[in-house]
Design an enzyme around this catalytic site. Structure first.
Site, PDB file in Angstrom:
ATOM      1  N   CYS A   1       0.840  -1.195   0.000  1.00 49.44           N
ATOM      2  CA  CYS A   1       0.000   0.000   0.000  1.00 49.44           C
ATOM      3  C   CYS A   1       0.879   1.249   0.000  1.00 49.44           C
ATOM      4  O   CYS A   1       1.804   1.379   0.782  1.00 49.44           O
ATOM      5  CB  CYS A   1      -0.947   0.070   1.193  1.00 49.44           C
ATOM      6  SG  CYS A   1      -2.135  -1.262   1.225  1.00 49.44           S
TER       7      CYS A   1
ATOM      8  N   ARG B   1       4.060  -0.135  -4.776  1.00 52.58           N
ATOM      9  CA  ARG B   1       3.760  -0.675  -3.451  1.00 52.58           C
ATOM     10  C   ARG B   1       2.472  -1.495  -3.432  1.00 52.58           C
ATOM     11  O   ARG B   1       2.172  -2.172  -2.452  1.00 52.58           O
ATOM     12  CB  ARG B   1       3.646   0.460  -2.442  1.00 52.58           C
ATOM     13  CG  ARG B   1       4.921   1.245  -2.286  1.00 52.58           C
ATOM     14  CD  ARG B   1       4.758   2.299  -1.238  1.00 52.58           C
ATOM     15  NE  ARG B   1       4.758   1.725   0.089  1.00 52.58           N
ATOM     16  CZ  ARG B   1       5.809   1.626   0.870  1.00 52.58           C
ATOM     17  NH1 ARG B   1       6.972   2.090   0.467  1.00 52.58           N
ATOM     18  NH2 ARG B   1       5.731   1.091   2.063  1.00 52.58           N
TER      19      ARG B   1
ATOM     20  N   TRP C   1      -2.608  -2.805  -1.800  1.00 54.34           N
ATOM     21  CA  TRP C   1      -2.269  -4.224  -1.951  1.00 54.34           C
ATOM     22  C   TRP C   1      -3.194  -4.932  -0.966  1.00 54.34           C
ATOM     23  O   TRP C   1      -3.041  -4.801   0.244  1.00 54.34           O
ATOM     24  CB  TRP C   1      -0.801  -4.445  -1.596  1.00 54.34           C
ATOM     25  CG  TRP C   1      -0.324  -5.838  -1.871  1.00 54.34           C
ATOM     26  CD1 TRP C   1       0.132  -6.332  -3.052  1.00 54.34           C
ATOM     27  CD2 TRP C   1      -0.248  -6.927  -0.934  1.00 54.34           C
ATOM     28  NE1 TRP C   1       0.479  -7.657  -2.915  1.00 54.34           N
ATOM     29  CE2 TRP C   1       0.258  -8.051  -1.623  1.00 54.34           C
ATOM     30  CE3 TRP C   1      -0.563  -7.066   0.418  1.00 54.34           C
ATOM     31  CZ2 TRP C   1       0.454  -9.277  -1.019  1.00 54.34           C
ATOM     32  CZ3 TRP C   1      -0.362  -8.300   1.023  1.00 54.34           C
ATOM     33  CH2 TRP C   1       0.146  -9.392   0.302  1.00 54.34           C
TER      34      TRP C   1
ATOM     35  N   ASN D   1      -2.248   1.705   5.621  1.00 46.44           N
ATOM     36  CA  ASN D   1      -1.321   0.656   5.204  1.00 46.44           C
ATOM     37  C   ASN D   1      -1.041  -0.190   6.430  1.00 46.44           C
ATOM     38  O   ASN D   1      -0.691   0.360   7.475  1.00 46.44           O
ATOM     39  CB  ASN D   1      -0.017   1.305   4.680  1.00 46.44           C
ATOM     40  CG  ASN D   1       1.064   0.283   4.405  1.00 46.44           C
ATOM     41  OD1 ASN D   1       0.783  -0.892   4.210  1.00 46.44           O
ATOM     42  ND2 ASN D   1       2.305   0.719   4.394  1.00 46.44           N
ATOM     43  N   GLY D   2      -1.200  -1.495   6.329  1.00 44.66           N
ATOM     44  CA  GLY D   2      -0.947  -2.364   7.483  1.00 44.66           C
ATOM     45  C   GLY D   2      -2.149  -3.258   7.735  1.00 44.66           C
ATOM     46  O   GLY D   2      -2.991  -3.442   6.847  1.00 44.66           O
TER      47      GLY D   2
ATOM     48  N   GLU E   1      18.358 -16.831  -7.790  1.00 47.64           N
ATOM     49  CA  GLU E   1      17.855 -15.501  -8.152  1.00 47.64           C
ATOM     50  C   GLU E   1      17.334 -15.493  -9.602  1.00 47.64           C
ATOM     51  O   GLU E   1      16.294 -14.885  -9.890  1.00 47.64           O
ATOM     52  CB  GLU E   1      18.981 -14.468  -7.954  1.00 47.64           C
ATOM     53  CG  GLU E   1      18.691 -13.052  -8.420  1.00 47.64           C
ATOM     54  CD  GLU E   1      17.498 -12.383  -7.722  1.00 47.64           C
ATOM     55  OE1 GLU E   1      16.914 -12.967  -6.809  1.00 47.64           O
ATOM     56  OE2 GLU E   1      17.148 -11.267  -8.143  1.00 47.64           O
TER      57      GLU E   1
ATOM     58  N   LYS F   1      13.533 -14.457 -10.512  1.00 49.92           N
ATOM     59  CA  LYS F   1      13.174 -13.367 -11.430  1.00 49.92           C
ATOM     60  C   LYS F   1      12.189 -13.854 -12.485  1.00 49.92           C
ATOM     61  O   LYS F   1      11.211 -13.185 -12.797  1.00 49.92           O
ATOM     62  CB  LYS F   1      14.415 -12.804 -12.147  1.00 49.92           C
ATOM     63  CG  LYS F   1      15.317 -11.911 -11.372  1.00 49.92           C
ATOM     64  CD  LYS F   1      14.759 -10.554 -11.032  1.00 49.92           C
ATOM     65  CE  LYS F   1      14.039 -10.569  -9.733  1.00 49.92           C
ATOM     66  NZ  LYS F   1      14.772 -10.304  -8.513  1.00 49.92           N
TER      67      LYS F   1
ATOM     68  N   GLU G   1       8.708 -14.536 -10.992  1.00 48.27           N
ATOM     69  CA  GLU G   1       7.904 -13.399 -10.535  1.00 48.27           C
ATOM     70  C   GLU G   1       7.451 -12.476 -11.644  1.00 48.27           C
ATOM     71  O   GLU G   1       6.370 -11.914 -11.555  1.00 48.27           O
ATOM     72  CB  GLU G   1       8.589 -12.629  -9.399  1.00 48.27           C
ATOM     73  CG  GLU G   1       9.832 -11.884  -9.760  1.00 48.27           C
ATOM     74  CD  GLU G   1      10.394 -11.119  -8.563  1.00 48.27           C
ATOM     75  OE1 GLU G   1      11.615 -10.962  -8.508  1.00 48.27           O
ATOM     76  OE2 GLU G   1       9.635 -10.677  -7.701  1.00 48.27           O
TER      77      GLU G   1
ATOM     78  N   HIS H   1      20.960 -35.738  -7.572  1.00 49.07           N
ATOM     79  CA  HIS H   1      20.207 -36.230  -6.412  1.00 49.07           C
ATOM     80  C   HIS H   1      18.702 -36.068  -6.578  1.00 49.07           C
ATOM     81  O   HIS H   1      17.958 -36.165  -5.613  1.00 49.07           O
ATOM     82  CB  HIS H   1      20.669 -35.512  -5.138  1.00 49.07           C
ATOM     83  CG  HIS H   1      22.106 -35.775  -4.806  1.00 49.07           C
ATOM     84  ND1 HIS H   1      22.569 -37.004  -4.409  1.00 49.07           N
ATOM     85  CD2 HIS H   1      23.190 -34.961  -4.865  1.00 49.07           C
ATOM     86  CE1 HIS H   1      23.873 -36.943  -4.208  1.00 49.07           C
ATOM     87  NE2 HIS H   1      24.278 -35.710  -4.490  1.00 49.07           N
TER      88      HIS H   1
ATOM     89  N   LYS I   1       6.051  -4.220  -3.765  1.00 51.51           N
ATOM     90  CA  LYS I   1       7.484  -3.987  -3.618  1.00 51.51           C
ATOM     91  C   LYS I   1       7.939  -4.106  -2.181  1.00 51.51           C
ATOM     92  O   LYS I   1       8.984  -4.654  -1.884  1.00 51.51           O
ATOM     93  CB  LYS I   1       7.778  -2.580  -4.148  1.00 51.51           C
ATOM     94  CG  LYS I   1       9.234  -2.189  -4.076  1.00 51.51           C
ATOM     95  CD  LYS I   1       9.988  -2.818  -5.202  1.00 51.51           C
ATOM     96  CE  LYS I   1      11.452  -2.520  -5.178  1.00 51.51           C
ATOM     97  NZ  LYS I   1      12.193  -3.618  -5.843  1.00 51.51           N
TER      98      LYS I   1
HETATM   99  C1  F6R Z   1      12.290 -10.128  -5.695  1.00 48.16           C
HETATM  100  C2  F6R Z   1      12.011  -9.161  -4.666  1.00 48.16           C
HETATM  101  C3  F6R Z   1      11.731  -9.644  -3.302  1.00 48.16           C
HETATM  102  C4  F6R Z   1      12.487  -8.788  -2.280  1.00 48.16           C
HETATM  103  C5  F6R Z   1      12.094  -9.181  -0.862  1.00 48.16           C
HETATM  104  C6  F6R Z   1      12.854  -8.372   0.176  1.00 48.16           C
HETATM  105  O1  F6R Z   1      12.551  -9.501  -6.904  1.00 48.16           O
HETATM  106  O2  F6R Z   1      11.993  -7.982  -4.905  1.00 48.16           O
HETATM  107  O3  F6R Z   1      12.061 -10.984  -3.154  1.00 48.16           O
HETATM  108  O4  F6R Z   1      13.859  -8.951  -2.487  1.00 48.16           O
HETATM  109  O5  F6R Z   1      10.719  -8.971  -0.679  1.00 48.16           O
HETATM  110  O6  F6R Z   1      12.620  -7.014   0.044  1.00 48.16           O
HETATM  111  P1  F6R Z   1      13.545  -5.950   0.724  1.00 48.16           P
HETATM  112  O7  F6R Z   1      14.895  -6.055   0.114  1.00 48.16           O
HETATM  113  O8  F6R Z   1      12.901  -4.637   0.454  1.00 48.16           O
HETATM  114  O9  F6R Z   1      13.583  -6.287   2.188  1.00 48.16           O
END
Ligand code: F6R
Length: 620
Positions: free
Chosen positions: A2, A31, A79, A105-106, A489, A493, A496, A512, A615
């Protein structure tokens, strides 16, 4: 999660409050993007507009049916937690009499209990949200005269709330005043000239002012065009800390790129350069901002990295370097799991929290748990004044600039750079490395931006490959040593942003189990170590052969001049010759990020706003 924007301006009413809020929402949309809404306050009361879906739905509705000019305004991008993403569940929410509007937010954990108390007074909810009870409670306080002002009502109501919240409220009978409150969710004030701003983070008002005020935990903010007053939850005056915003409006704009993700991948050399800047003085480390006693670093007998998602993979990379350079055991723990396993933490444990946003609730709660056990917490963070930065004993900032795309890219490489600075600093203060050895590593680190640039030159061929694979439904990513977290990673990527099934494995684990997944045509990415480390390189080359022999399509990230891969690789992307093994992740991850971005674009997805994600994950 949010995004929140607030604005208080001067009379007479104008369109500026709404315009500022809409511009802020567009920068905060990362967000949350399930719905968006605004409220504008003027002498004639409150006007509200809200729509489910992306911000464009709201702006289209406002164009069709404009709101009257105002003096103050607030906006929200959601969100969803409680209640489906719909017009009625979108914020702002109004009190029963329509006098008070609230955005949030929360999570209000005791909302059912509060809802029942309101129902007993004959007030029923219009929405399925937890937020609406706050609007109703504020409305009741003002309507029955328990509170004379919105500020007083807010102080009464926050005392009844459990959970985490940033709340912003407007009172239609006092359009000059915006009242906000925060507990465990982010809120920052922007100090303007004859106007003031509120936001979940500074991107809400970047470009409007460069003066920000950090708002502490459990604080109420009372804001007009010319005054910002902070109170603790008991109503006593509180202090904020003013700081200068270094991000500019350009940093929060796409700047000619199709997506923020693409822009941010291209900013990686700069992000690393900025993270190193000022920290290498005459070839030596200067981490003045750490402000932790070096004696403490000498007494540390264990480091536990806590982080989530991509940041946790940066932590996994850091483990290889810190253990190698400092001979301290390093554990990397998912923040969401940490406190549930009764971790062994003492005053000799150094906790290292890694977070781009500085607001990830899992990481924040893990830090708090570690603090309670007596450990010191140092964080690597990209967001000045964020909760994680404020609650850490020391902060090492990554200066990557704002990361807007939901998928993290430049923050990852900057986090690795910062973790390496920390590792080298520890190695120096603990006497594991001579200053000249440290200087040698620092010299190599300072070459990384140029090496990332070299990888970016292959962008077009990486994108071309993605175009040929857009209909593939499953991918594997394999790596060994520091290539393993890069494989994880790469898979994350792709999952997501392109919504494709992808798995990352340690290459040695292939035999394995995962090898059973390999069938003709399956695309498998390999992160191949340098041939200068034959004990690593040869084994991964064998894995490439094993997969190739079973008909898979092999895509290999390998060092320039590594010809051992060419016979078994369908595609090879190169990283510069001579990159030290421990620094390889900063270059090997780049093709994987570009590939994921192009796959998502080819499938017609919104690269910067993947479905169901936000985010900054401020709920547990
Ligand atoms: C993946 C991504 C998430 C963040 C995770 C931690 O692309 O963005 O996996 O890395 O939510 O977020 P931060 O770094 O803001 O604590």
């Amino acid at each position: 999660m949010c995004g929140i924007v607030g604005y208080a301006g001067p009379a007479p009413a104008s369109d500026r409050p709404l315009n500022v809020v809409l511009a802020g929402l567009s920068r905060l949309e990362y967000r949350g993007y399930d719905s968006a809404g605004v409220a504008v306050a003027s002498a004639s009361g409150l006007a509200v507009c809200k729509r489910s879906g992306r911000l464009t739905n709201l702006t289209a509705a406002l164009e069709a049916d404009p709101l009257a000019p105002g003096i103050s305004a607030m906006g929200h991008t959601r969100w969803a937690t409680h209640g489906a993403p719909s017009d009625v569940n979108a914020h702002p929410h109004l009190s029963a009499d329509g006098r008070v509007a609230v955005i949030h937010n929360g999570i209000i954990e005791n909302f059912l209990e509060l809802k029942a108390q309101l129902a007993a007074r004959g007030i029923t909810q219009r929405s399925d949200t937890d937020t609406e009870v706050v609007a109703q409670l504020l409305g009741v306080e003002l309507a029955d005269g328990t509170a004379a002002t919105l500020t007083e009502a807010m102080l009464h109501v926050v005392a009844r709330l459990q959970g985490s919240f940033t709340l912003v409220a407007l009172d239609g009978q006092d359009p000059a005043t915006v009242v906000a409150a925060r507990r465990n969710s982010p809120l920052v004030v922007g100090l303007g000239n004859g106007e003031n701003f509120l936001g979940s983070d500074v991107s809400a008002f970047v470009g409007e002012t460069d003066r920000a005020l950090e708002v502490g935990q459990d604080t109420v903010v009372v804001m007009t065009a010319t005054n910002v007053k902070l109170l603790d939850f008991a109503g006593n005056p509180a202090q904020g800390r003013e700081y200068t915003i270094t991000w500019d409006a350009k940093a929060a704009a796409k700047d000619g790129y199709a997506t923020f993700m693409d822009k941010e991948i291209h900013e990686e050399p700069h992000a690393v350069e900025e993270t190193l800047r000022g920290r290498l003085v005459d070839g030596h480390l200067a981490l003045d901002e750490m402000r932790m006693d070096p004696a403490l670093f000498r007494s540390v007998d264990k480091i536990i990295v806590i982080a989530a998602g991509t940041a946790s993979y940066a932590g996994q990379v850091a483990r290889y370097a810190i253990e190698h350079w400092c001979r301290i055991p390093v554990e990397v723990e998912l923040a969401s799991e940490f406190r549930y396993r009764d971790p062994v933490v003492s005053e000799k444990t150094l906790m290292l929290a890694i977070s781009q946003s500085g607001e990830t609730m899992d990481t924040l709660q893990a830090m708090r748990h570690a603090h309670e056990q007596g450990a010191k917490v140092l964080c690597i963070c990209n967001t000045y004044g964020s909760s994680i930065a404020r609650e850490s004993d020391a902060v090492l900032y990554t200066h990557a600039g704002p990361e807007i795309a939901v998928a993290s890219t430049k923050a990852f490489v900057a986090q690795i750079a910062a973790a390496y600075l920390l590792g080298l600093y520890l190695a120096e203060v603990r006497g594991n490395k001579y200053p000249e050895e440290v200087a040698g590593y620092l010299e190599e680190l300072s070459r990384m931006p140029g090496r990332i640039e070299k990888v970016l030159e292959q962008e077009e061929s990486i994108r071309a490959l993605a175009r040929t694979m857009k209909d593939k439904t499953s991918f594997l990513f394999l790596g060994r040593h520091v290539g393993f977290p890069v494989a994880l990673e790469g898979a994350l990527k792709l999952k997501e942003v392109a919504y494709v099934h992808a798995e990352g494995f340690a290459a040695g684990e292939l035999k394995h189990g995962p090898i059973a997944l390999v069938e003709p045509g399956l695309p498998v990415f390999f992160i191949v170590p340098t041939p200068r480390r034959p004990e690593l390189h040869n084994k991964v080359i064998s894995n490439v052969q094993e997969v190739r022999a079973r008909g898979a399509r092999t895509i290999v990230i390998a060092e320039e001049g590594d010809n051992a891969v060419t016979d078994y690789a369908e595609h090879v992307f190169r990283v510069p010759l001579g990159t030290p093994t421990l620094m390889m992740p900063m270059v090997t991850v780049v093709p994987l990020q570009i590939f994921a971005s192009e796959m998502a674009a080819q499938k017609g997805y919104d690269v910067d706003h993947p479905r169901n994600l936000a985010k900054s994950v401020t709920v547990e």
